[in-house]
Scaffold this motif. Structure first.
Motif, PDB file in Angstrom:
ATOM      1  N   LEU A 209      -4.840   1.255  -9.383  1.00  0.00           N
ATOM      2  CA  LEU A 209      -4.379  -0.121  -9.213  1.00  0.00           C
ATOM      3  C   LEU A 209      -3.996  -0.788 -10.522  1.00  0.00           C
ATOM      4  CD1 LEU A 209      -3.849  -2.437  -7.303  1.00  0.00           C
ATOM      5  CD2 LEU A 209      -6.266  -3.036  -7.452  1.00  0.00           C
ATOM      6  N   LYS A 210      -4.825  -0.679 -11.549  1.00  0.00           N
ATOM      7  CA  LYS A 210      -4.523  -1.337 -12.822  1.00  0.00           C
ATOM      8  C   LYS A 210      -3.247  -0.771 -13.441  1.00  0.00           C
ATOM      9  CE  LYS A 210      -6.356  -2.357 -17.378  1.00  0.00           C
ATOM     10  NZ  LYS A 210      -7.472  -2.225 -18.295  1.00  0.00           N
ATOM     11  N   THR A 211      -3.133   0.538 -13.434  1.00  0.00           N
ATOM     12  CA  THR A 211      -1.933   1.166 -13.999  1.00  0.00           C
ATOM     13  C   THR A 211      -0.705   0.756 -13.205  1.00  0.00           C
ATOM     14  OG1 THR A 211      -3.216   3.045 -14.796  1.00  0.00           O
ATOM     15  CG2 THR A 211      -0.854   3.369 -14.593  1.00  0.00           C
ATOM     16  N   TRP A 212      -0.808   0.788 -11.878  1.00  0.00           N
ATOM     17  CA  TRP A 212       0.336   0.431 -11.049  1.00  0.00           C
ATOM     18  C   TRP A 212       0.789  -0.995 -11.328  1.00  0.00           C
ATOM     19  CZ3 TRP A 212       1.769  -3.270  -7.579  1.00  0.00           C
ATOM     20  CH2 TRP A 212       2.911  -3.015  -6.830  1.00  0.00           C
ATOM     21  N   CYS A 213      -0.154  -1.932 -11.333  1.00  0.00           N
ATOM     22  CA  CYS A 213       0.198  -3.337 -11.566  1.00  0.00           C
ATOM     23  C   CYS A 213       0.820  -3.529 -12.949  1.00  0.00           C
ATOM     24  CB  CYS A 213      -1.031  -4.232 -11.431  1.00  0.00           C
ATOM     25  SG  CYS A 213      -1.587  -4.451  -9.744  1.00  0.00           S
ATOM     26  N   SER A 214       0.253  -2.867 -13.941  1.00  0.00           N
ATOM     27  CA  SER A 214       0.770  -3.000 -15.307  1.00  0.00           C
ATOM     28  C   SER A 214       2.175  -2.426 -15.428  1.00  0.00           C
ATOM     29  CB  SER A 214      -0.168  -2.310 -16.306  1.00  0.00           C
ATOM     30  OG  SER A 214      -1.433  -2.918 -16.279  1.00  0.00           O
ATOM     31  N   VAL A 215       2.378  -1.236 -14.882  1.00  0.00           N
ATOM     32  CA  VAL A 215       3.705  -0.605 -14.948  1.00  0.00           C
ATOM     33  C   VAL A 215       4.723  -1.437 -14.174  1.00  0.00           C
ATOM     34  CG1 VAL A 215       5.058   1.419 -14.255  1.00  0.00           C
ATOM     35  CG2 VAL A 215       2.856   1.721 -15.415  1.00  0.00           C
ATOM     36  N   LYS A 216       4.335  -1.933 -13.019  1.00  0.00           N
ATOM     37  CA  LYS A 216       5.242  -2.776 -12.223  1.00  0.00           C
ATOM     38  C   LYS A 216       5.586  -4.049 -12.999  1.00  0.00           C
ATOM     39  CE  LYS A 216       7.407  -3.190  -8.337  1.00  0.00           C
ATOM     40  NZ  LYS A 216       8.517  -2.311  -8.028  1.00  0.00           N
ATOM     41  N   GLY A 217       4.616  -4.627 -13.672  1.00  0.00           N
ATOM     42  CA  GLY A 217       4.877  -5.804 -14.503  1.00  0.00           C
ATOM     43  C   GLY A 217       5.861  -5.494 -15.618  1.00  0.00           C
ATOM     44  N   PHE A 218       5.733  -4.305 -16.216  1.00  0.00           N
ATOM     45  CA  PHE A 218       6.675  -3.881 -17.256  1.00  0.00           C
ATOM     46  C   PHE A 218       8.074  -3.710 -16.664  1.00  0.00           C
ATOM     47  CE2 PHE A 218       8.920  -0.412 -19.423  1.00  0.00           C
ATOM     48  CZ  PHE A 218       9.011  -0.945 -20.698  1.00  0.00           C
ATOM     49  N   GLN A 219       8.171  -3.043 -15.512  1.00  0.00           N
ATOM     50  CA  GLN A 219       9.466  -2.827 -14.870  1.00  0.00           C
ATOM     51  C   GLN A 219      10.157  -4.143 -14.536  1.00  0.00           C
ATOM     52  OE1 GLN A 219       7.917  -0.171 -11.693  1.00  0.00           O
ATOM     53  NE2 GLN A 219       9.695   1.099 -12.190  1.00  0.00           N
ATOM     54  N   ASN A 220       9.381  -5.132 -14.157  1.00  0.00           N
ATOM     55  CA  ASN A 220       9.954  -6.431 -13.789  1.00  0.00           C
ATOM     56  C   ASN A 220      10.237  -7.323 -14.987  1.00  0.00           C
ATOM     57  OD1 ASN A 220       9.774  -5.682 -11.135  1.00  0.00           O
ATOM     58  ND2 ASN A 220       7.959  -6.881 -10.698  1.00  0.00           N
ATOM     59  N   GLY A 221       9.845  -6.865 -16.176  1.00  0.00           N
ATOM     60  CA  GLY A 221      10.074  -7.669 -17.365  1.00  0.00           C
ATOM     61  C   GLY A 221       8.979  -8.685 -17.629  1.00  0.00           C
ATOM     62  N   ASP A 222       7.883  -8.606 -16.888  1.00  0.00           N
ATOM     63  CA  ASP A 222       6.777  -9.539 -17.084  1.00  0.00           C
ATOM     64  C   ASP A 222       5.892  -9.137 -18.260  1.00  0.00           C
ATOM     65  OD1 ASP A 222       7.625 -10.964 -14.821  1.00  0.00           O
ATOM     66  OD2 ASP A 222       6.405  -9.739 -13.494  1.00  0.00           O
ATOM     67  N   LEU A 223       5.918  -7.851 -18.646  1.00  0.00           N
ATOM     68  CA  LEU A 223       5.139  -7.338 -19.774  1.00  0.00           C
ATOM     69  C   LEU A 223       6.055  -6.594 -20.737  1.00  0.00           C
ATOM     70  CD1 LEU A 223       2.045  -5.695 -17.991  1.00  0.00           C
ATOM     71  CD2 LEU A 223       2.104  -7.883 -19.162  1.00  0.00           C
TER      72      LEU A 223
ATOM     73  N   PHE B 249       7.096  10.108 -17.582  1.00  0.00           N
ATOM     74  CA  PHE B 249       6.542  10.900 -16.487  1.00  0.00           C
ATOM     75  C   PHE B 249       6.763  10.215 -15.140  1.00  0.00           C
ATOM     76  CE2 PHE B 249       2.899  11.753 -13.679  1.00  0.00           C
ATOM     77  CZ  PHE B 249       3.075  13.121 -13.476  1.00  0.00           C
ATOM     78  N   LEU B 250       6.633   8.877 -15.125  1.00  0.00           N
ATOM     79  CA  LEU B 250       6.805   8.106 -13.896  1.00  0.00           C
ATOM     80  C   LEU B 250       8.269   7.799 -13.585  1.00  0.00           C
ATOM     81  CD1 LEU B 250       3.863   5.572 -14.343  1.00  0.00           C
ATOM     82  CD2 LEU B 250       3.921   7.608 -12.874  1.00  0.00           C
TER      83      LEU B 250
ATOM     84  N   PHE C 134       0.864  -1.175   0.000  1.00  0.00           N
ATOM     85  CA  PHE C 134       0.000   0.000   0.000  1.00  0.00           C
ATOM     86  C   PHE C 134       0.905   1.230   0.000  1.00  0.00           C
ATOM     87  CE2 PHE C 134      -4.042   1.880   0.361  1.00  0.00           C
ATOM     88  CZ  PHE C 134      -3.845   3.075   1.041  1.00  0.00           C
ATOM     89  N   THR C 135       1.002   1.860  -1.148  1.00  0.00           N
ATOM     90  CA  THR C 135       1.853   3.039  -1.291  1.00  0.00           C
ATOM     91  C   THR C 135       1.054   4.172  -1.912  1.00  0.00           C
ATOM     92  OG1 THR C 135       2.568   2.417  -3.510  1.00  0.00           O
ATOM     93  CG2 THR C 135       3.901   1.593  -1.674  1.00  0.00           C
ATOM     94  N   ASP C 136       1.618   5.359  -1.835  1.00  0.00           N
ATOM     95  CA  ASP C 136       0.965   6.512  -2.456  1.00  0.00           C
ATOM     96  C   ASP C 136       0.814   6.305  -3.954  1.00  0.00           C
ATOM     97  OD1 ASP C 136       2.497   9.050  -0.331  1.00  0.00           O
ATOM     98  OD2 ASP C 136       0.752   7.759  -0.029  1.00  0.00           O
ATOM     99  N   SER C 137       1.788   5.634  -4.582  1.00  0.00           N
ATOM    100  CA  SER C 137       1.706   5.450  -6.032  1.00  0.00           C
ATOM    101  C   SER C 137       0.517   4.576  -6.414  1.00  0.00           C
ATOM    102  CB  SER C 137       3.001   4.870  -6.597  1.00  0.00           C
ATOM    103  OG  SER C 137       3.223   3.566  -6.125  1.00  0.00           O
ATOM    104  N   VAL C 138       0.160   3.620  -5.569  1.00  0.00           N
ATOM    105  CA  VAL C 138      -1.019   2.796  -5.849  1.00  0.00           C
ATOM    106  C   VAL C 138      -2.253   3.686  -5.893  1.00  0.00           C
ATOM    107  CG1 VAL C 138      -2.532   0.994  -4.938  1.00  0.00           C
ATOM    108  CG2 VAL C 138      -0.068   0.658  -4.924  1.00  0.00           C
ATOM    109  N   MET C 139      -2.343   4.604  -4.957  1.00  0.00           N
ATOM    110  CA  MET C 139      -3.503   5.492  -4.912  1.00  0.00           C
ATOM    111  C   MET C 139      -3.451   6.523  -6.043  1.00  0.00           C
ATOM    112  SD  MET C 139      -5.111   4.096  -2.562  1.00  0.00           S
ATOM    113  CE  MET C 139      -6.471   5.223  -2.371  1.00  0.00           C
ATOM    114  N   ASP C 140      -2.275   7.087  -6.307  1.00  0.00           N
ATOM    115  CA  ASP C 140      -2.151   8.139  -7.316  1.00  0.00           C
ATOM    116  C   ASP C 140      -2.325   7.607  -8.740  1.00  0.00           C
ATOM    117  OD1 ASP C 140       0.537   9.936  -5.592  1.00  0.00           O
ATOM    118  OD2 ASP C 140      -1.637   9.916  -5.281  1.00  0.00           O
ATOM    119  N   GLN C 141      -1.756   6.458  -9.033  1.00  0.00           N
ATOM    120  CA  GLN C 141      -1.768   5.930 -10.400  1.00  0.00           C
ATOM    121  C   GLN C 141      -2.974   5.048 -10.672  1.00  0.00           C
ATOM    122  OE1 GLN C 141       1.955   4.017 -11.414  1.00  0.00           O
ATOM    123  NE2 GLN C 141       3.013   5.296  -9.945  1.00  0.00           N
TER     124      GLN C 141
END
Length: 108
Positions: A50-64, A86-87, A41-48
């Motif tokens: 949930l769907k955007t956060w999960c997708s971007v995190k998946g991209f950062q990890n190389g999953d997407l 921007f992020l 639970f972070t500010d980025s989850v609230m600001d971005q």
């Protein structure tokens, strides 16, 4: 992304806490089948969102891939690259020394 079996959570709950401290997310499984998703639970989850956060995190990890990320967000690749910029998320990940070495091999 961490994959944690539900029985592991019972015997080693700190594994999930460690995942959160690393600002990562975890896929919770039971008998190898996904049953849930746990994320810090972070500010980025609230600001971005949930769907955007999960997708971007998946991209950062190389999953997407970039294309998969764009489709999941319903954006063009150009719009997605602007969002990543921007992020502060790197779009390409490469090793400069490895690339220079490969060029040297090609040249001569």
């Amino acid at each position: 992304m961490q994959v944690i079996e539900i029985k592991e959570l019972q015997t080693n709950p700190d594994k999930l806490s460690k995942t959160f401290r690393q600002n990562d997310y975890a896929l919770i499984t039971k008998h190898g089948q996904p049953v849930g998703l746990a994320l810090p639970f972070t500010d980025s989850v609230m600001d971005q969102g949930l769907k955007t956060w999960c997708s971007v995190k998946g991209f950062q990890n190389g999953d997407l891939s970039l294309g998969q990320l764009s489709r999941s967000l319903g954006k063009s690749q150009r719009e997605t690259m602007k969002l990543l910029g921007f992020l502060g998320v790197a779009i390409a990940d490469y090793d400069l020394e490895e690339d220079l070495s490969a060029i040297d091999e090609l040249v001569g």
